[in-house]
Write a protein that holds these residues in place. Structure first.
Motif, PDB file in Angstrom:
ATOM      1  N   GLN A  27       0.836  -1.202   0.000  1.00 29.55           N
ATOM      2  CA  GLN A  27       0.000   0.000   0.000  1.00 29.55           C
ATOM      3  C   GLN A  27       0.873   1.256   0.000  1.00 29.55           C
ATOM      4  N   ARG A  28       1.893   1.265   0.850  1.00 26.66           N
ATOM      5  CA  ARG A  28       2.799   2.420   0.915  1.00 26.66           C
ATOM      6  C   ARG A  28       3.588   2.570  -0.388  1.00 26.66           C
ATOM      7  N   GLU A  29       4.043   1.461  -0.953  1.00 27.70           N
ATOM      8  CA  GLU A  29       4.758   1.491  -2.231  1.00 27.70           C
ATOM      9  C   GLU A  29       3.879   2.114  -3.311  1.00 27.70           C
ATOM     10  N   HIS A  30       2.635   1.703  -3.367  1.00 19.69           N
ATOM     11  CA  HIS A  30       1.697   2.241  -4.350  1.00 19.69           C
ATOM     12  C   HIS A  30       1.512   3.752  -4.160  1.00 19.69           C
ATOM     13  N   GLU A  31       1.371   4.188  -2.918  1.00 18.10           N
ATOM     14  CA  GLU A  31       1.226   5.619  -2.629  1.00 18.10           C
ATOM     15  C   GLU A  31       2.426   6.411  -3.135  1.00 18.10           C
ATOM     16  N   LEU A  32       3.629   5.907  -2.855  1.00 22.08           N
ATOM     17  CA  LEU A  32       4.837   6.607  -3.280  1.00 22.08           C
ATOM     18  C   LEU A  32       4.961   6.643  -4.798  1.00 22.08           C
ATOM     19  N   LEU A  33       4.736   5.514  -5.456  1.00 22.85           N
ATOM     20  CA  LEU A  33       4.863   5.462  -6.914  1.00 22.85           C
ATOM     21  C   LEU A  33       3.886   6.423  -7.580  1.00 22.85           C
ATOM     22  N   GLN A  34       2.648   6.466  -7.099  1.00 26.26           N
ATOM     23  CA  GLN A  34       1.650   7.382  -7.655  1.00 26.26           C
ATOM     24  C   GLN A  34       2.060   8.840  -7.434  1.00 26.26           C
ATOM     25  N   ALA A  35       2.555   9.157  -6.252  1.00 25.52           N
ATOM     26  CA  ALA A  35       2.968  10.531  -5.936  1.00 25.52           C
ATOM     27  C   ALA A  35       4.146  10.952  -6.812  1.00 25.52           C
ATOM     28  N   TRP A  36       5.141  10.083  -6.978  1.00 21.23           N
ATOM     29  CA  TRP A  36       6.299  10.430  -7.802  1.00 21.23           C
ATOM     30  C   TRP A  36       5.893  10.652  -9.249  1.00 21.23           C
ATOM     31  N   ARG A  37       5.043   9.788  -9.775  1.00 22.41           N
ATOM     32  CA  ARG A  37       4.592   9.964 -11.162  1.00 22.41           C
ATOM     33  C   ARG A  37       3.840  11.284 -11.313  1.00 22.41           C
ATOM     34  N   ALA A  38       3.009  11.630 -10.337  1.00 20.75           N
ATOM     35  CA  ALA A  38       2.260  12.892 -10.382  1.00 20.75           C
ATOM     36  C   ALA A  38       3.189  14.102 -10.295  1.00 20.75           C
ATOM     37  N   GLN A  39       4.358  13.938  -9.684  1.00 20.45           N
ATOM     38  CA  GLN A  39       5.334  15.016  -9.543  1.00 20.45           C
ATOM     39  C   GLN A  39       6.309  15.072 -10.716  1.00 20.45           C
ATOM     40  N   GLY A  40       6.061  14.274 -11.751  1.00 23.01           N
ATOM     41  CA  GLY A  40       6.882  14.349 -12.952  1.00 23.01           C
ATOM     42  C   GLY A  40       8.050  13.387 -13.022  1.00 23.01           C
ATOM     43  N   TRP A  41       8.133  12.471 -12.072  1.00 19.95           N
ATOM     44  CA  TRP A  41       9.189  11.468 -12.129  1.00 19.95           C
ATOM     45  C   TRP A  41       8.815  10.416 -13.174  1.00 19.95           C
ATOM     46  N   THR A  42       9.824   9.943 -13.921  1.00 14.05           N
ATOM     47  CA  THR A  42       9.620   8.938 -14.959  1.00 14.05           C
ATOM     48  C   THR A  42      10.396   7.687 -14.598  1.00 14.05           C
ATOM     49  N   GLU A  43       9.728   6.551 -14.685  1.00 16.07           N
ATOM     50  CA  GLU A  43      10.370   5.282 -14.393  1.00 16.07           C
ATOM     51  C   GLU A  43      11.404   4.959 -15.459  1.00 16.07           C
ATOM     52  N   VAL A  44      12.596   4.599 -15.044  1.00 12.18           N
ATOM     53  CA  VAL A  44      13.681   4.254 -15.951  1.00 12.18           C
ATOM     54  C   VAL A  44      13.595   2.766 -16.260  1.00 12.18           C
ATOM     55  N   GLY A  45      13.686   2.431 -17.559  1.00 15.49           N
ATOM     56  CA  GLY A  45      13.716   1.031 -17.955  1.00 15.49           C
ATOM     57  C   GLY A  45      12.409   0.495 -18.479  1.00 15.49           C
ATOM     58  N   LYS A  46      11.317   1.234 -18.322  1.00 14.59           N
ATOM     59  CA  LYS A  46      10.023   0.786 -18.838  1.00 14.59           C
ATOM     60  C   LYS A  46       9.656   1.581 -20.075  1.00 14.59           C
ATOM     61  N   ARG A  47       8.996   0.924 -20.992  1.00 15.73           N
ATOM     62  CA  ARG A  47       8.483   1.624 -22.173  1.00 15.73           C
ATOM     63  C   ARG A  47       7.309   2.484 -21.755  1.00 15.73           C
ATOM     64  N   PRO A  48       7.232   3.718 -22.199  1.00 18.76           N
ATOM     65  CA  PRO A  48       6.103   4.580 -21.831  1.00 18.76           C
ATOM     66  C   PRO A  48       4.774   3.930 -22.232  1.00 18.76           C
ATOM     67  N   GLY A  49       3.812   3.952 -21.321  1.00 14.66           N
ATOM     68  CA  GLY A  49       2.486   3.407 -21.586  1.00 14.66           C
ATOM     69  C   GLY A  49       2.431   1.892 -21.632  1.00 14.66           C
ATOM     70  N   SER A  50       3.444   1.233 -21.079  1.00 14.33           N
ATOM     71  CA  SER A  50       3.498  -0.227 -21.163  1.00 14.33           C
ATOM     72  C   SER A  50       3.983  -0.804 -19.845  1.00 14.33           C
ATOM     73  N   ASP A  51       3.625  -2.053 -19.587  1.00 17.86           N
ATOM     74  CA  ASP A  51       4.179  -2.771 -18.443  1.00 17.86           C
ATOM     75  C   ASP A  51       5.413  -3.563 -18.845  1.00 17.86           C
ATOM     76  N   ALA A  52       5.794  -3.483 -20.118  1.00 16.04           N
ATOM     77  CA  ALA A  52       6.944  -4.249 -20.618  1.00 16.04           C
ATOM     78  C   ALA A  52       8.241  -3.471 -20.371  1.00 16.04           C
ATOM     79  N   TRP A  53       9.269  -4.182 -19.992  1.00 15.65           N
ATOM     80  CA  TRP A  53      10.576  -3.582 -19.772  1.00 15.65           C
ATOM     81  C   TRP A  53      11.366  -3.563 -21.064  1.00 15.65           C
ATOM     82  N   ARG A  54      12.169  -2.539 -21.237  1.00 15.28           N
ATOM     83  CA  ARG A  54      13.052  -2.451 -22.400  1.00 15.28           C
ATOM     84  C   ARG A  54      14.118  -3.511 -22.294  1.00 15.28           C
ATOM     85  N   VAL A  55      14.487  -4.051 -23.420  1.00 13.98           N
ATOM     86  CA  VAL A  55      15.538  -5.081 -23.448  1.00 13.98           C
ATOM     87  C   VAL A  55      16.783  -4.493 -24.044  1.00 13.98           C
TER      88      VAL A  55
END
Length: 76
Positions: free
Chosen positions: A48-76
């Motif tokens: 639950q806490r992990e989900h809260e943090l991930l949502q807050a960071w995304r809302a603050q403009g943080w971008t996940e490194v290693g994932k394709r935008p708009g996808s759950d698939a990781w870049r190879v």
């Protein structure tokens, strides 16, 4: 589970893991060279806490490194 985020020149990471010192779980957030550890008795509380943090960071403009935008698939 490890998550890596970038925003401009800044970066942060979030790690979920078993508590190495006993029962329970830990959430470790590292930013600016320092780490903050939150401890949880249950996996549900940690997730639950992990989900809260991930949502807050995304809302603050943080971008996940290693994932394709708009996808759950990781870049190879």
């Amino acid at each position: 589970m490890l998550y890596f985020f970038r925003r401009g020149q800044e970066s942060l990471s979030c790690e979920t893991r078993l508590n190495p010192d006993g029962p329970g779980y830990e959430l470790v957030v590292t930013q600016h060279g320092s780490s903050h550890v939150e401890q949880f008795e249950t996996v549900a509380g940690m997730l639950q806490r992990e989900h809260e943090l991930l949502q807050a960071w995304r809302a603050q403009g943080w971008t996940e490194v290693g994932k394709r935008p708009g996808s759950d698939a990781w870049r190879v």
